[in-house]
Design an enzyme around this catalytic site. Structure first.
Site, PDB file in Angstrom:
ATOM      1  N   LYS A   1      40.296  29.859  45.116  1.00  0.00           N
ATOM      2  CA  LYS A   1      40.679  30.192  43.771  1.00  0.00           C
ATOM      3  C   LYS A   1      42.207  30.269  43.810  1.00  0.00           C
ATOM      4  O   LYS A   1      42.970  30.731  44.740  1.00  0.00           O
ATOM      5  CB  LYS A   1      40.369  31.779  43.854  1.00  0.00           C
ATOM      6  CG  LYS A   1      40.654  32.647  42.753  1.00  0.00           C
ATOM      7  CD  LYS A   1      39.861  33.947  42.577  1.00  0.00           C
ATOM      8  CE  LYS A   1      40.146  34.487  41.144  1.00  0.00           C
ATOM      9  NZ  LYS A   1      41.270  35.022  41.075  1.00  0.00           N
TER      10      LYS A   1
ATOM     11  N   GLU B   1      35.009  26.469  45.530  1.00  0.00           N
ATOM     12  CA  GLU B   1      36.379  25.979  45.554  1.00  0.00           C
ATOM     13  C   GLU B   1      37.132  26.937  45.638  1.00  0.00           C
ATOM     14  O   GLU B   1      37.090  28.291  45.430  1.00  0.00           O
ATOM     15  CB  GLU B   1      36.506  25.395  44.055  1.00  0.00           C
ATOM     16  CG  GLU B   1      36.455  26.068  42.999  1.00  0.00           C
ATOM     17  CD  GLU B   1      36.074  25.569  41.707  1.00  0.00           C
ATOM     18  OE1 GLU B   1      37.031  24.889  41.098  1.00  0.00           O
ATOM     19  OE2 GLU B   1      34.796  25.702  41.318  1.00  0.00           O
TER      20      GLU B   1
ATOM     21  N   CYS C   1      45.196  68.471  33.727  1.00  0.00           N
ATOM     22  CA  CYS C   1      46.059  69.244  32.886  1.00  0.00           C
ATOM     23  C   CYS C   1      45.217  69.770  31.642  1.00  0.00           C
ATOM     24  O   CYS C   1      44.725  68.874  31.206  1.00  0.00           O
ATOM     25  CB  CYS C   1      47.226  68.528  32.219  1.00  0.00           C
ATOM     26  SG  CYS C   1      48.141  69.371  31.105  1.00  0.00           S
TER      27      CYS C   1
ATOM     28  N   TYR D   1      39.521  22.774  36.578  1.00  0.00           N
ATOM     29  CA  TYR D   1      38.187  23.345  37.076  1.00  0.00           C
ATOM     30  C   TYR D   1      37.243  24.006  36.263  1.00  0.00           C
ATOM     31  O   TYR D   1      36.207  24.246  36.382  1.00  0.00           O
ATOM     32  CB  TYR D   1      38.477  24.298  38.253  1.00  0.00           C
ATOM     33  CG  TYR D   1      39.238  25.371  37.564  1.00  0.00           C
ATOM     34  CD1 TYR D   1      38.876  26.287  36.707  1.00  0.00           C
ATOM     35  CD2 TYR D   1      40.495  25.932  38.270  1.00  0.00           C
ATOM     36  CE1 TYR D   1      39.525  27.386  36.050  1.00  0.00           C
ATOM     37  CE2 TYR D   1      41.466  26.717  37.796  1.00  0.00           C
ATOM     38  CZ  TYR D   1      40.915  27.653  36.758  1.00  0.00           C
ATOM     39  OH  TYR D   1      41.548  28.818  36.495  1.00  0.00           O
TER      40      TYR D   1
ATOM     41  N   LYS E   1      36.974  37.209  47.468  1.00  0.00           N
ATOM     42  CA  LYS E   1      38.451  37.472  47.576  1.00  0.00           C
ATOM     43  C   LYS E   1      38.584  37.440  49.345  1.00  0.00           C
ATOM     44  O   LYS E   1      37.745  37.964  49.759  1.00  0.00           O
ATOM     45  CB  LYS E   1      38.968  38.765  47.023  1.00  0.00           C
ATOM     46  CG  LYS E   1      38.682  38.908  45.541  1.00  0.00           C
ATOM     47  CD  LYS E   1      39.462  37.631  44.693  1.00  0.00           C
ATOM     48  CE  LYS E   1      40.748  37.893  44.090  1.00  0.00           C
ATOM     49  NZ  LYS E   1      40.898  39.110  43.383  1.00  0.00           N
TER      50      LYS E   1
ATOM     51  N   ASP F   1      46.056  30.637  42.935  1.00  0.00           N
ATOM     52  CA  ASP F   1      46.703  31.878  42.656  1.00  0.00           C
ATOM     53  C   ASP F   1      47.852  31.538  41.719  1.00  0.00           C
ATOM     54  O   ASP F   1      48.924  31.039  42.257  1.00  0.00           O
ATOM     55  CB  ASP F   1      47.493  32.466  43.909  1.00  0.00           C
ATOM     56  CG  ASP F   1      47.608  33.976  43.595  1.00  0.00           C
ATOM     57  OD1 ASP F   1      47.426  34.500  42.440  1.00  0.00           O
ATOM     58  OD2 ASP F   1      47.961  34.660  44.364  1.00  0.00           O
TER      59      ASP F   1
ATOM     60  N   CYS G   1      49.927  68.587  25.460  1.00  0.00           N
ATOM     61  CA  CYS G   1      50.653  68.165  26.722  1.00  0.00           C
ATOM     62  C   CYS G   1      51.453  66.834  26.340  1.00  0.00           C
ATOM     63  O   CYS G   1      50.723  65.904  26.084  1.00  0.00           O
ATOM     64  CB  CYS G   1      49.702  67.974  27.959  1.00  0.00           C
ATOM     65  SG  CYS G   1      50.793  67.117  29.251  1.00  0.00           S
TER      66      CYS G   1
ATOM     67  N   CYS H   1      50.786  71.583  35.503  1.00  0.00           N
ATOM     68  CA  CYS H   1      51.234  70.303  34.870  1.00  0.00           C
ATOM     69  C   CYS H   1      52.794  70.334  34.899  1.00  0.00           C
ATOM     70  O   CYS H   1      53.752  71.062  34.637  1.00  0.00           O
ATOM     71  CB  CYS H   1      50.508  70.142  33.470  1.00  0.00           C
ATOM     72  SG  CYS H   1      51.130  68.591  33.020  1.00  0.00           S
TER      73      CYS H   1
ATOM     74  N   CYS I   1      54.433  68.841  32.871  1.00  0.00           N
ATOM     75  CA  CYS I   1      55.063  68.840  31.578  1.00  0.00           C
ATOM     76  C   CYS I   1      55.717  70.138  31.189  1.00  0.00           C
ATOM     77  O   CYS I   1      55.622  71.042  32.147  1.00  0.00           O
ATOM     78  CB  CYS I   1      54.095  68.450  30.672  1.00  0.00           C
ATOM     79  SG  CYS I   1      52.932  69.837  30.363  1.00  0.00           S
TER      80      CYS I   1
HETATM   81  S1  IVH Z   1      36.631  29.689  36.961  1.00  0.00           S
HETATM   82  C1  IVH Z   1      34.487  31.501  33.306  1.00  0.00           C
HETATM   83  N1  IVH Z   1      37.848  28.661  38.920  1.00  0.00           N
HETATM   84  O1  IVH Z   1      40.800  33.238  38.442  1.00  0.00           O
HETATM   85  C2  IVH Z   1      35.169  31.412  34.585  1.00  0.00           C
HETATM   86  N2  IVH Z   1      38.811  30.362  37.923  1.00  0.00           N
HETATM   87  O2  IVH Z   1      39.509  35.784  37.958  1.00  0.00           O
HETATM   88  C3  IVH Z   1      36.533  30.575  34.574  1.00  0.00           C
HETATM   89  N3  IVH Z   1      41.030  30.831  38.767  1.00  0.00           N
HETATM   90  O3  IVH Z   1      41.132  33.285  34.983  1.00  0.00           O
HETATM   91  C4  IVH Z   1      37.236  30.452  35.609  1.00  0.00           C
HETATM   92  N4  IVH Z   1      41.042  29.402  40.370  1.00  0.00           N
HETATM   93  O4  IVH Z   1      42.878  31.980  36.147  1.00  0.00           O
HETATM   94  C5  IVH Z   1      37.881  29.441  38.145  1.00  0.00           C
HETATM   95  N5  IVH Z   1      38.683  27.524  40.866  1.00  0.00           N
HETATM   96  C6  IVH Z   1      38.760  28.393  40.063  1.00  0.00           C
HETATM   97  C7  IVH Z   1      40.060  29.207  40.005  1.00  0.00           C
HETATM   98  C8  IVH Z   1      39.842  30.207  38.923  1.00  0.00           C
HETATM   99  C9  IVH Z   1      41.727  30.190  39.786  1.00  0.00           C
HETATM  100  C10 IVH Z   1      41.439  32.268  38.261  1.00  0.00           C
HETATM  101  C11 IVH Z   1      41.533  31.816  36.735  1.00  0.00           C
HETATM  102  C12 IVH Z   1      40.754  33.002  36.004  1.00  0.00           C
HETATM  103  C13 IVH Z   1      40.694  33.874  37.178  1.00  0.00           C
HETATM  104  C14 IVH Z   1      39.444  34.751  37.057  1.00  0.00           C
END
Ligand code: IVH
Length: 706
Positions: A130, A128, A445, A239, A327, A132, A451, A421, A423
Site C-alpha cells: 500500500k 501488493e 455540555c 494498480y 496496515k 503512501d 453553547c 463547559c 464556553c
Molecule cells: S486499491 C477500490 N491498491 O489507499 C480500491 N489502493 O485506503 C482502490 N493505495 O485511495 C484502491 N496503494 O490511494 C489500492 N496498491 C494499492 C494502493 C492503494 C495505496 C491507497 C489509495 C486508496 C487508499 C485506500
C-alpha cells in the site's frame, strides 16, 4: 557551458540566433529529462535558469524565430486560478483496514461466506504494497491521455492534467492495444531519496523543509503552476481502474499486467496467493523489506483476484468487499505532555486533548493527541509534565499509550476534569445514562445550540466536504465569521446564505477585511450561491443530526426523495406517529438510535426554526430515484430460509443493484418473498398477506433476465 564565452544577445544576427535557439531547446530538454525522469541533474539550478533566461532573451529580440518546441512554453505554463472539478464516472473508493493477521483471516472468511464458497474451495487473492502517496485517476480515450483527476471526495476530484503530464511514469499515449476508454488509477508518490534531496536543496536555499514524502507529493501535484510540479520528482504506480470500455483481462493480476503493457510502472512486489496463510507470509516479508524500499508504504493491500467474484462482492458504503488494507503496526515516540485542554464537539461531547511537545512519529509531527475521556486519563495515570508515549497509525488521531514513571518531574500536576463547559455560558457538564442504567463515559455540555462551541462545530460540519462543501468557507472561516460583530456574522446555517444580501455593503465590507480582496470576496459569495441548490442527501447530512452519517443520509434521501416528504416524516415521528416511525424503521441501516435522534432533533423548536429558515434560502434537489428501468425497481423484497447459490447478503446486494429494497420483515407492503428451505414465520406471514412467494431458482431466472 558556464565558462564558454557567449555572444551578447544584442549582437546576435538572425542566423546565429536561430542556431542558438535550436541548441538551447535541445540542451534544456535534455536537462529536463535528466532532472525529471532520471532524477540526476548535471547542472545546478542557477545554471539551468541561466540557459532558460538566455533562451527567453533571444526570443524577445527575435520573436519570429521562436520555435514550436520553445522551452519557455513548456515550463511556467499559465497559472490557472483554481482547478476545474471532474466528476469520476466510477467513484474512487477507499479501503477497509485490517490490523492483525486475525483480521485478515476474518476478511477471507467473510468473502467466502458472501460468495458461499466452502472452506476448501480455491480463492485466489493478490497482495501488493500500500503506497503512501495520493491516488490519481487517468482517463485515456483512444490511447491518448485526456485528463488526470485527483481523488477529491471520491465522487468529484480536481483536474490536474497539466501537472500529471510532467510525471514521466505517466504516459501521454498508451502503448500496445488499449481499449477505447481506459481509466487507469494508481498512486503518485515521491521516493525517500528524492524527498531527502529536495529538503537538502530547500535547506541550502534557506527555505523551509517539507514534512514527509507523502505530503510533499500531494502538495507538488496540486500546484496551480505546472512548472513547480515539473520541478519535483514524482512517480506513479498503476494498480486500479475506473471506466473501461472493454476489459483487457479478467483478473486483478491480469489487469496490472495489461497496465504494464500500456507503458505503466507497476509494483514488483505484487503477487497472487492461493491461501490466506501464504498471503500473511508475504505481508511479513514486505514488512521486513519496508525500510529498504525506495518509497514509503503503510501496509499491504489484498484483493480478490477474479474480477467476476469482485463484481459479485460489490461494495459496502465506501469500500469494496473484495479488498482490504493490512496496515503495519503503529509507530511510537516519547515526548512531554505540556497541557490538557478541553474540546467541545458538535454534539456537546467533551473531549480532553493532550497538548504535546512536538515530536515526529512515523514521519509526521504530532502536537496533539486525544485522551478520550476522564476515565482514560485516570486509566493512563498521566499528569501534566509527564513524559508520555504517543502512537500514530495511518490517518488515525494520535493516541497516548502511557507515561514513563522514572521521568515524572517533581512538579507534575494531576488534571482536574472540569464540571462546567469552557464556553461563555459555563453550562454544567452532564453524563448521560446508558441502557444498563450506568452513566456513560461521555460527558456533554448541556447547552446544545445555546453553547457557542457546539454551534460553531455544527456550522463547521454544515460546510464540510461531504455536506455543503462551500469553497472558501472551511473551519477557519467559520471561526472568523462566527465571532464577527461588524454585520458579517454567521451563527446559523441560514446566515451563510443571507450574508451577501444582508445589506448592499456586505461585499464592500468583506473586501476590506484582512485576508480578503476584491476577487476572493466575490469568489466566496459565488461559492455560496453555487451551493444554494443542494442535493437532498447533502442537506440531511449537513443538518448534523446525531447518528445520521453520510450513508444514513443517503438512505433517507433515497427513501423520501424530496425535502417536504422527509420533513413531514420527521415531524410526524417527532410527534409520536407510529406509522411514520415504522416506515422509517423498515429502511436498511436505520434503527431506533437514528429514529430517536431524528425525533429529538425535530421536536426541538429551536432546531425547527433553524431548519425552516435554512430551507427558505435553498433549492433542494430531489434524490436520484433508484434504477427504475428494471422489473425489480422500487419493489420491496424479503429473503427467508436457506439460499443455496449465494449468501443472503449477496442476494440482498443484488436486489439493491436492480433498484429493489431488501427488507428484514414481511409486511403488507412487501412485494416479493424469496423463500428457501426452512422458511418459517416470514413465509406464513407472506401467505397471510397474499404476497407473492418464489423460490431461489425462480429468483435467479428473474434476475438473469434483467
Ligand atoms: S486499491 C477500490 N491498491 O489507499 C480500491 N489502493 O485506503 C482502490 N493505495 O485511495 C484502491 N496503494 O490511494 C489500492 N496498491 C494499492 C494502493 C492503494 C495505496 C491507497 C489509495 C486508496 C487508499 C485506500
Amino acid at each position: 557551458m558556464a565558462d564558454k564565452k557567449l555572444t551578447p544577445v544584442e549582437k546576435l544576427n538572425q542566423e546565429e540566433a536561430a542556431a542558438e535557439l535550436e541548441r538551447l531547446a535541445a540542451e534544456i530538454a535534455e536537462h529536463d529529462a535528466r532532472y525529471h525522469r532520471e532524477d540526476a541533474p548535471v547542472i545546478s539550478d542557477a545554471e539551468y535558469d541561466a540557459l532558460k533566461q538566455r533562451n527567453f532573451a533571444i526570443e524577445q529580440r527575435f520573436p519570429d524565430l521562436k520555435r514550436a518546441d520553445s522551452p519557455s512554453e513548456k515550463v511556467g505554463a499559465a497559472v490557472s486560478e483554481k482547478f476545474e472539478k471532474i466528476r469520476h464516472r466510477v467513484p474512487m473508493l477507499s479501503l477497509d483496514n485490517a490490523f492483525s493477521d486475525e483480521d485478515v483471516r476474518d476478511f477471507a472468511a467473510r468473502v467466502r461466506r458472501f460468495l458461499k464458497l466452502g472452506e476448501d474451495a480455491p480463492l485466489r487473492l493478490t497482495a501488493e504494497p500500500k503506497i503512501d502517496g495520493l491516488s490519481l485517476s487517468l482517463r485515456y480515450e483512444d490511447g491518448e491521455l485526456v485528463y488526470a483527476a485527483t481523488r477529491g471526495d471520491g465522487t468529484t476530484g480536481e483536474n490536474v492534467t497539466a501537472n500529471a503530464r510532467t510525471i514521466s511514469d505517466i504516459p501521454n499515449r498508451l502503448k500496445g492495444d488499449p481499449p477505447a476508454v481506459m481509466e487507469v488509477r494508481g498512486e503518485v508518490y515521491m521516493t525517500k531519496a528524492d524527498f531527502a534531496e529536495l529538503n537538502a536543496r530547500q535547506e541550502a536555499a534557506g527555505k523551509p523543509t517539507y514534512v514527509n514524502p507523502r505530503n510533499t507529493a500531494a502538495g507538488s501535484l496540486r500546484q496551480l503552476d505546472a512548472s513547480i510540479t515539473a520541478g519535483r520528482a514524482l512517480k506513479f504506480f498503476a494498480y486500479a481502474w475506473g471506466e473501461v470500455s472493454e476489459m483487457p483481462a479478467d483478473t486483478q493480476m491480469g489487469m496490472v499486467e495489461a497496465f504494464r503493457e500500456f507503458g505503466f510502472e507497476t509494483n514488483p512486489l505484487m503477487a497472487v496467493f492461493e491461501s490466506v496463510e501464504k498471503l500473511i507470509q508475504h505481508y511479513h516479508r514486505i514488512e521486513m523489506e519496508r525500510a529498504d524500499l525506495a518509497y514509503d508504504i503503510d501496509g499491504v493491500v489484498y484483493k480478490v483476484d477474479d474480477l467476476t467474484l469482485q463484481e459479485r462482492l460489490g461494495f459496502v458504503s465506501r469500500s469494496p468487499r473484495w479488498a482490504i488494507a493490512h496496515k503495519f503496526p503503529a509507530e511510537k515516540a516519547m515526548t512531554t505532555l505540556n497541557a490538557i485542554d478541553i474540546q467541545v464537539g458538535r454534539t456537546g461531547a467533551i473531549t480532553p486533548v493532550a497538548r504535546l511537545e512536538p515530536v515526529t512519529v512515523g514521519g509526521v509531527v504530532v502536537e496533539n493527541a486525544t485522551l478520550h475521556n476522564a476515565e482514560e486519563i485516570e486509566r493512563l495515570g498521566v499528569m501534566i509534565g509527564d513524559t508520555v508515549i504517543v502512537q500514530r497509525a495511518g490517518d488515525v488521531i494520535p493516541q497516548i499509550l502511557g507515561y514513563v514513571p522514572e521521568k515524572r518531574p517533581k512538579d507534575a500536576e494531576p488534571f482536574e476534569f472540569p464540571t462546567v463547559c469552557p464556553c461563555s455560558l459555563k453550562t454544567p457538564i452532564v453524563r448521560e445514562a446508558i441502557a444498563s442504567g450506568e452513566e456513560s463515559v461521555v460527558r456533554r455540555c448541556s447547552g446544545e445550540f445555546a453553547c457557542p462551541f457546539q454551534r460553531k462545530e455544527h456550522l463547521k460540519h454544515f460546510v464540510s466536504r461531504r455536506a455543503f462543501d462551500i469553497e472558501g468557507l472551511g473551519e477557519k472561516q467559520i471561526e472568523y465569521f462566527f465571532d464577527d460583530e461588524g454585520g458579517l456574522e454567521i451563527r446559523t446555517p441560514a446566515q451563510i446564505f443571507t450574508l451577501a444580501k444582508r445589506d448592499e455593503t456586505a461585499l464592500t465590507k468583506l473586501k476590506n477585511r484582512d485576508g480578503y480582496g476584491e476577487v476572493s470576496a466575490q469568489k466566496l459569495f459565488d461559492a455560496i450561491e453555487e451551493r444554494r441548490t443542494i442535493p437532498l442527501e447533502r442537506l440531511i447530512y449537513g443538518l448534523g443530526i446525531r447518528h445520521v452519517g453520510e450513508s444514513t443520509a443517503k438512505t433517507l434521501a433515497r427513501a423520501y426523495l424530496d425535502w417536504p416528504s422527509f420533513e413531514e416524516a420527521a415531524l410526524k415521528i417527532a410527534d409520536g406517529d407510529e406509522a411514520a416511525r415504522e416506515e422509517m424503521d423498515a429502511l436498511d441501516d436505520v434503527g431506533d438510535a437514528v429514529i430517536d435522534s431524528i425525533a429529538r432533533y425535530f421536536s426541538e423548536p429551536h432546531n425547527r426554526d433553524m431548519v425552516e429558515k435554512l430551507i427558505g434560502e435553498l433549492t433542494v434537489e430531489e434524490a436520484e430515484r433508484p434504477a427504475t428501468d428494471t422489473a425489480l425497481s422500487g419493489k420491496t423484497i424479503v429473503f427467508t430460509g436457506a439460499l443455496e447459490r449465494m449468501s443472503r447478503d449477496e442476494a440482498k446486494a443484488l436486489a439493491e443493484r436492480f433498484g429493489a429494497k431488501a427488507a428484514g420483515s414481511v409486511s403488507k407492503k412487501t412485494d416479493l418473498v424469496v423463500a428457501g428451505p426452512g422458511a418459517g414465520s416470514k413465509l406464513a406471514k407472506a401467505q397471510e398477506f397474499g404476497v407473492e412467494v418464489i423460490d431461489e431458482d425462480e429468483w435467479f431466472r428473474r434476475v438473469e433476465g434483467l
